[in-house]
Structure formats: structure tokens, C-alpha cells
Design an enzyme around this catalytic site. Sequence first.
Site, short mmCIF file in Angstrom:
data_model
loop_
_atom_site.label_atom_id
_atom_site.label_comp_id
_atom_site.label_asym_id
_atom_site.label_seq_id
_atom_site.Cartn_x
_atom_site.Cartn_y
_atom_site.Cartn_z
N ASP A 207 3.36 2.11 11.05
CA ASP A 207 3.67 2.16 9.61
C ASP A 207 2.59 2.94 8.88
OD1 ASP A 207 4.97 1.05 7.05
OD2 ASP A 207 2.88 0.45 6.84
N TYR B 41 -1.33 7.49 2.00
CA TYR B 41 -2.46 7.09 2.84
C TYR B 41 -3.28 8.29 3.29
CZ TYR B 41 -0.01 2.58 3.56
OH TYR B 41 0.64 1.39 3.40
N LYS C 108 6.37 6.22 3.80
CA LYS C 108 6.77 5.87 2.43
C LYS C 108 6.61 7.06 1.49
CE LYS C 108 4.50 1.46 3.42
NZ LYS C 108 3.66 1.99 4.50
N HIS D 270 7.65 3.64 -1.96
CA HIS D 270 6.41 2.86 -1.88
C HIS D 270 6.27 1.84 -3.01
CE1 HIS D 270 2.17 3.31 -0.01
NE2 HIS D 270 2.34 2.09 -0.43
#
Length: 294
Positions: free
Chosen positions: A45, A50, A75, A108
Amino acid sequence: MTIPSLELNNGVRIPALGFGVYQTPPDETIAAVDTALATGYRHIDTAAVYGNEREVGEALRRRGLPRDEVFVETKVWITDFGFDATAHAFAKSAAKLGIEQIDLLILHQALPSEFDLTIQAYKALEALLADGRVRAIGVSNFMPEHLTRLLEATSVVPAVNQIEVHPYFRQSELLALDSEHGVLNQAWSPIGGITFYRDGSHGSTLEDPVIGGIASAHGKSPAQVMLRWHLQQGRQVIPKSVTPARIAENFAVFDFELTAGELAAIDALDTGVRGGPEPEQITRENFGVEIPEA
């Protein structure tokens, strides 16, 4: 060992236990993901925001597992909301990951003050699903009112809602609503390790005496007990770590079972205090991050 899987509402199966890379620096991501894959994890994930999708993809290539053996989830961040922008966000993520099809693509956050953009973003996910470029779609951090509005305006029920859930913040109402609509609950921060407590009155779940007592009774660690709590209550769970020993420890949660009393005792630790940002306060002005091209 083979990880048990859960069936999403469109028939796609997802491993019950995944591996997360939230807050994992890019230069540590390849090694962490490779260790997880070597340990036996088969769900990774990540997220565009990120900043480590490229490294996740590199780890997948280095390990060389067949593509259909690893479930990849990412996401779309709020700065890429809107039909065309979200379609392009898929292209950016797929290119960074080095894969043509994403197993699970989710929004997200909701944008409560610009929910029309949220709807258009989700409709782009629906189009990607129809085109076969993703296998399942969903949402993250959607509260009951967000989910209700989304269901009224779109056609595909989200496969998952990835939300903050741990013993100190259970979100029971939201868990029940998701389940009522056939939406799988995914737990981020499943042991409470990456949250913060605004009032300062709660310490780490890892040091909670109730959890510690249950752990001692089973010869397991507090983290393993918390992961088992999620799994037995039907949630898909995504622990994260960059430490090989912890990665292995978090994987070893399928050889014991908590009693109904132990599950209830952990449920009773809920404080109602959220660790992450308040979903209603998410705006592009406050949380806008430009996601680079691939």
C-alpha cells in the site's frame, strides 16, 4: 505461508494483511518492500503523496514475483482531483510503479468544501475501472456523510474505505456503515504508532496494560495482538515498518486467536480521539501538494 484473503464487493480478492510505506523515506523504501515481499507479504500500500511509488515499483521489479501475485494499492491526492486530473493521476502513479494495471486505486481524502471535485475524481476512477486499468476502486478517510454523498452521486460502491482504526480510536459508527454498504474497512495506523494525541493524555498503545496482558497470555507482542484484533473483526490491516524484525513480527499473526472477551476488552479502550487530521478540515489550500510527473 499463504496469507488469508478477503473478497471485495466486486469479487476481487485482497490479502487480509498488507504492508504500508506511509512516512517511509524513498531511500529506505526499496529495502523495506523487498524485505516484506521476502517475508511473504503480497499486498503493498502506497500513495502518490508519499513520494515513494517509484521505489515501490523498483522493489517489485527486483524481487521478480509474477505480477498477479502482488496486490498493489495506491491513492490519488487531493491536488489531482477532478475527472481529467484524476485520470492523469492514474497515469503518473502507474508509470512510477512500473505497472500497467493498478489493483486498487483510491481517493486519499474527501474534499468536503469542494465535494463536486471529489465526485468528479471518483467518476474518473469508475471510468478507469470500466476500462480495466484498475481492478478495484475505493476511498480513504471518508466519514459517514462523505460516503453517503458519494453513494448518491456515483454508480460503483467503493471496494474499500481506508481509515484510521486502532484500539484508542475505533470509529465504530463508520465501521458499521461501511460494512452495511459492503465496503471493506482498511485500517491505517492499525497499532496507533503513527498517530498523535492532541490532549496528551494517552500514551502508546504498545504500552497499554490491557493489551500487554493479552499479549502475555498468548506469548505474543502487543503489536501482534492489535493486528489480530483487526483481522478477527474482519478488517484488512496495513502495518508499516522499515525494521526487518518488526516486518517479520507483524506477519506472524495467523497462529493464534483472541477470545471474545479479549476482543471486547480491546474495543473498550476506544477514546474517541483521532490522531490524524480532521477529515472536515482537509482543503487544497491547507494540504495541497503538487504530485510530480512520472
